[in-house]
Enzyme design. Structure first.
Site, PDB file in Angstrom:
ATOM      1  N   TYR A  51       0.601  -1.397  -0.019  1.00 33.33           N
ATOM      2  CA  TYR A  51       0.037  -0.062  -0.044  1.00 33.33           C
ATOM      3  C   TYR A  51       0.583   1.220   0.080  1.00 33.33           C
ATOM      4  CZ  TYR A  51      -4.671  -2.243   0.594  1.00 33.33           C
ATOM      5  OH  TYR A  51      -5.657  -3.033   0.548  1.00 33.33           O
ATOM      6  N   HIS A 117     -10.156  -6.181  -2.322  1.00 37.14           N
ATOM      7  CA  HIS A 117      -9.098  -5.294  -2.868  1.00 37.14           C
ATOM      8  C   HIS A 117      -9.162  -5.600  -4.515  1.00 37.14           C
ATOM      9  CE1 HIS A 117      -5.630  -3.012  -4.159  1.00 37.14           C
ATOM     10  NE2 HIS A 117      -5.145  -3.894  -4.813  1.00 37.14           N
ATOM     11  N   GLU A 128       0.877  -5.356  -8.696  1.00 40.10           N
ATOM     12  CA  GLU A 128       0.136  -6.274  -7.872  1.00 40.10           C
ATOM     13  C   GLU A 128       0.394  -7.583  -8.209  1.00 40.10           C
ATOM     14  OE1 GLU A 128      -3.525  -4.079  -7.043  1.00 40.10           O
ATOM     15  OE2 GLU A 128      -2.496  -2.545  -6.310  1.00 40.10           O
TER      16      GLU A 128
HETATM   17  N1  UDP Z   1      -9.177   3.012   3.165  1.00 37.33           N
HETATM   18  C1  UDP Z   1      -9.526   3.535   4.645  1.00 37.33           C
HETATM   19  N2  UDP Z   1     -10.121   4.855   4.692  1.00 37.33           N
HETATM   20  C2  UDP Z   1     -10.297   5.690   3.616  1.00 37.33           C
HETATM   21  C3  UDP Z   1      -9.760   5.335   2.476  1.00 37.33           C
HETATM   22  C4  UDP Z   1      -9.258   3.923   2.113  1.00 37.33           C
HETATM   23  O1  UDP Z   1      -9.361   2.795   5.509  1.00 37.33           O
HETATM   24  O2  UDP Z   1     -10.782   6.741   3.878  1.00 37.33           O
HETATM   25  C5  UDP Z   1      -8.650   1.650   3.073  1.00 37.33           C
HETATM   26  C6  UDP Z   1      -9.627   0.620   2.367  1.00 37.33           C
HETATM   27  O3  UDP Z   1      -9.327  -0.445   3.024  1.00 37.33           O
HETATM   28  C7  UDP Z   1      -9.326   0.792   0.731  1.00 37.33           C
HETATM   29  C8  UDP Z   1      -7.732   0.906   1.053  1.00 37.33           C
HETATM   30  O4  UDP Z   1      -7.678   1.692   2.345  1.00 37.33           O
HETATM   31  O5  UDP Z   1      -9.825  -0.250   0.330  1.00 37.33           O
HETATM   32  C9  UDP Z   1      -7.092   1.400  -0.247  1.00 37.33           C
HETATM   33  O6  UDP Z   1      -7.744   2.638  -0.236  1.00 37.33           O
HETATM   34  P1  UDP Z   1      -7.986   3.043  -1.951  1.00 37.33           P
HETATM   35  O7  UDP Z   1      -8.421   4.419  -2.189  1.00 37.33           O
HETATM   36  O8  UDP Z   1      -6.900   2.487  -3.008  1.00 37.33           O
HETATM   37  O9  UDP Z   1      -9.314   2.170  -2.213  1.00 37.33           O
HETATM   38  P2  UDP Z   1      -9.579   0.754  -3.213  1.00 37.33           P
HETATM   39  O10 UDP Z   1      -8.619   0.849  -4.499  1.00 37.33           O
HETATM   40  O11 UDP Z   1      -9.551  -0.342  -2.241  1.00 37.33           O
HETATM   41  O12 UDP Z   1     -11.271   1.036  -3.489  1.00 37.33           O
HETATM   42 MG    MG Z   2      -6.921   1.313  -4.500  1.00 43.77          MG
END
Ligand code: UDP
Ligand code: MG
Length: 138
Positions: A51, A117, A128
Protein backbone atom coordinates in the site's frame (compact mmCIF):
# COMPACT_ATOMS: atom_id res chain seq x y z
CA UNK A 1 -11.07 -4.34 -25.00
CA UNK A 2 -8.44 -6.93 -24.30
CA UNK A 3 -7.92 -9.88 -21.97
CA UNK A 4 -6.40 -8.53 -18.77
CA UNK A 5 -4.90 -10.01 -15.62
CA UNK A 6 -5.73 -8.32 -12.34
CA UNK A 7 -5.05 -8.84 -8.64
CA UNK A 8 -7.96 -9.54 -6.29
CA UNK A 9 -7.72 -9.90 -2.51
CA UNK A 10 -10.29 -11.15 -0.03
CA UNK A 11 -9.40 -9.05 3.02
CA UNK A 12 -9.25 -10.20 6.67
CA UNK A 13 -12.79 -9.08 7.60
CA UNK A 14 -14.30 -11.30 4.90
CA UNK A 15 -12.07 -14.32 5.56
CA UNK A 16 -12.86 -14.06 9.27
CA UNK A 17 -16.62 -14.03 8.56
CA UNK A 18 -16.39 -17.06 6.27
CA UNK A 19 -17.33 -15.17 3.09
CA UNK A 20 -14.66 -16.81 0.89
CA UNK A 21 -17.12 -19.08 -0.92
CA UNK A 22 -19.65 -16.29 -1.49
CA UNK A 23 -16.99 -14.03 -3.02
CA UNK A 24 -15.34 -16.76 -5.14
CA UNK A 25 -18.81 -17.69 -6.44
CA UNK A 26 -19.39 -14.09 -7.56
CA UNK A 27 -15.95 -14.02 -9.26
CA UNK A 28 -16.69 -17.20 -11.23
CA UNK A 29 -20.26 -16.22 -12.07
CA UNK A 30 -18.99 -12.96 -13.58
CA UNK A 31 -16.80 -14.99 -15.95
CA UNK A 32 -13.32 -14.58 -14.49
CA UNK A 33 -10.73 -17.32 -14.79
CA UNK A 34 -8.82 -17.91 -11.57
CA UNK A 35 -5.20 -18.30 -12.73
CA UNK A 36 -3.78 -18.56 -9.20
CA UNK A 37 -5.12 -18.42 -5.64
CA UNK A 38 -3.56 -18.62 -2.18
CA UNK A 39 -4.26 -17.78 1.46
CA UNK A 40 -1.54 -15.97 3.38
CA UNK A 41 -0.86 -13.70 6.34
CA UNK A 42 0.94 -10.49 5.37
CA UNK A 43 3.75 -9.16 7.52
CA UNK A 44 3.65 -5.48 8.47
CA UNK A 45 6.54 -4.82 6.10
CA UNK A 46 4.70 -6.53 3.22
CA UNK A 47 1.44 -4.62 3.90
CA UNK A 48 3.32 -1.31 3.95
CA UNK A 49 5.06 -2.17 0.68
CA UNK A 50 1.82 -3.23 -0.99
CA UNK A 51 0.00 0.00 0.00
CA UNK A 52 3.01 2.33 -0.37
CA UNK A 53 1.01 4.65 -2.70
CA UNK A 54 -1.05 5.56 0.40
CA UNK A 55 1.82 6.02 2.87
CA UNK A 56 1.16 9.75 3.37
CA UNK A 57 -2.56 9.24 4.04
CA UNK A 58 -3.97 9.31 7.59
CA UNK A 59 -5.55 5.87 7.12
CA UNK A 60 -2.23 4.22 6.13
CA UNK A 61 -1.13 2.93 9.53
CA UNK A 62 -4.55 1.57 10.61
CA UNK A 63 -4.97 0.07 7.12
CA UNK A 64 -1.69 -1.83 7.46
CA UNK A 65 -2.66 -2.92 10.98
CA UNK A 66 -5.98 -4.24 9.69
CA UNK A 67 -4.47 -5.97 6.63
CA UNK A 68 -2.12 -7.92 8.91
CA UNK A 69 -4.82 -8.80 11.48
CA UNK A 70 -5.66 -12.13 9.87
CA UNK A 71 -5.29 -14.20 6.72
CA UNK A 72 -6.17 -12.87 3.29
CA UNK A 73 -6.72 -14.71 0.00
CA UNK A 74 -4.94 -13.47 -3.11
CA UNK A 75 -6.07 -14.22 -6.68
CA UNK A 76 -4.61 -13.63 -10.11
CA UNK A 77 -7.75 -13.22 -12.22
CA UNK A 78 -8.10 -13.04 -16.00
CA UNK A 79 -10.97 -11.78 -18.13
CA UNK A 80 -11.77 -9.56 -21.09
CA UNK A 81 -11.76 -6.03 -19.58
CA UNK A 82 -10.90 -7.76 -16.29
CA UNK A 83 -9.40 -4.79 -14.41
CA UNK A 84 -12.48 -2.57 -14.71
CA UNK A 85 -14.92 -5.49 -14.45
CA UNK A 86 -13.45 -6.62 -11.10
CA UNK A 87 -13.57 -3.04 -9.77
CA UNK A 88 -17.23 -2.88 -10.84
CA UNK A 89 -18.05 -6.17 -9.10
CA UNK A 90 -16.28 -4.91 -5.93
CA UNK A 91 -18.12 -1.60 -5.72
CA UNK A 92 -16.97 1.76 -4.35
CA UNK A 93 -14.31 1.97 -1.63
CA UNK A 94 -16.87 3.14 0.93
CA UNK A 95 -19.63 0.50 1.11
CA UNK A 96 -22.09 3.30 1.94
CA UNK A 97 -21.49 4.63 -1.59
CA UNK A 98 -21.32 1.24 -3.35
CA UNK A 99 -23.91 0.28 -5.96
CA UNK A 100 -26.59 -2.32 -5.28
CA UNK A 101 -25.45 -5.86 -5.93
CA UNK A 102 -21.72 -5.15 -5.48
CA UNK A 103 -19.58 -7.14 -3.04
CA UNK A 104 -18.84 -4.10 -0.89
CA UNK A 105 -22.49 -3.02 -0.76
CA UNK A 106 -23.66 -6.50 0.18
CA UNK A 107 -20.82 -7.74 2.41
CA UNK A 108 -18.41 -5.02 3.58
CA UNK A 109 -18.27 -3.68 7.13
CA UNK A 110 -17.04 -0.09 6.61
CA UNK A 111 -14.69 2.04 4.49
CA UNK A 112 -11.62 0.29 5.94
CA UNK A 113 -12.95 -3.24 6.37
CA UNK A 114 -14.32 -3.30 2.85
CA UNK A 115 -13.79 -7.03 2.19
CA UNK A 116 -11.97 -6.96 -1.15
CA UNK A 117 -9.14 -5.32 -3.09
CA UNK A 118 -8.69 -4.90 -6.83
CA UNK A 119 -6.02 -3.36 -9.03
CA UNK A 120 -7.20 0.05 -10.23
CA UNK A 121 -5.30 0.30 -13.55
CA UNK A 122 -3.09 -1.74 -15.91
CA UNK A 123 -0.04 -0.21 -14.19
CA UNK A 124 -1.33 -1.33 -10.75
CA UNK A 125 -2.14 -4.81 -12.05
CA UNK A 126 1.37 -5.15 -13.50
CA UNK A 127 2.84 -4.31 -10.09
CA UNK A 128 0.33 -6.11 -7.89
CA UNK A 129 -0.02 -9.54 -9.54
CA UNK A 130 3.75 -10.21 -9.30
CA UNK A 131 3.74 -8.83 -5.73
CA UNK A 132 1.81 -11.99 -4.74
CA UNK A 133 2.62 -14.56 -7.44
CA UNK A 134 5.77 -15.63 -9.22
CA UNK A 135 5.76 -16.12 -12.98
CA UNK A 136 5.29 -19.91 -12.75
CA UNK A 137 2.07 -19.48 -10.74
CA UNK A 138 0.03 -17.51 -13.30
N1 UDP B 1 -9.19 3.08 3.23
C1 UDP B 1 -9.52 3.53 4.50
N2 UDP B 1 -10.01 4.81 4.65
C2 UDP B 1 -10.17 5.65 3.60
C3 UDP B 1 -9.82 5.20 2.32
C4 UDP B 1 -9.34 3.93 2.17
O1 UDP B 1 -9.38 2.80 5.48
O2 UDP B 1 -10.62 6.79 3.79
C5 UDP B 1 -8.67 1.74 3.06
C6 UDP B 1 -9.68 0.76 2.45
O3 UDP B 1 -9.48 -0.54 3.00
C7 UDP B 1 -9.31 0.81 0.98
C8 UDP B 1 -7.79 0.90 1.06
O4 UDP B 1 -7.55 1.76 2.16
O5 UDP B 1 -9.77 -0.33 0.27
C9 UDP B 1 -7.10 1.45 -0.16
O6 UDP B 1 -7.69 2.67 -0.50
P1 UDP B 1 -8.06 3.01 -2.02
O7 UDP B 1 -8.39 4.46 -2.09
O8 UDP B 1 -6.96 2.51 -2.91
O9 UDP B 1 -9.40 2.18 -2.26
P2 UDP B 1 -9.71 0.89 -3.17
O10 UDP B 1 -8.82 0.96 -4.38
O11 UDP B 1 -9.44 -0.32 -2.33
O12 UDP B 1 -11.17 1.01 -3.52
MG1 MG C 1 -6.79 1.20 -4.48
Amino acid sequence: MSVEKTLALIKPDAVERGLQGEIIGRILKKGFRILAMKQLLLTRHQAEAFYREHEARPFFSPLCEYMTSGPIIAFALEKENGIADWRELMGATNPADAAEGTIRKDLAVDIEKNSVHGSDSPESAHREVPFFFNRLEY
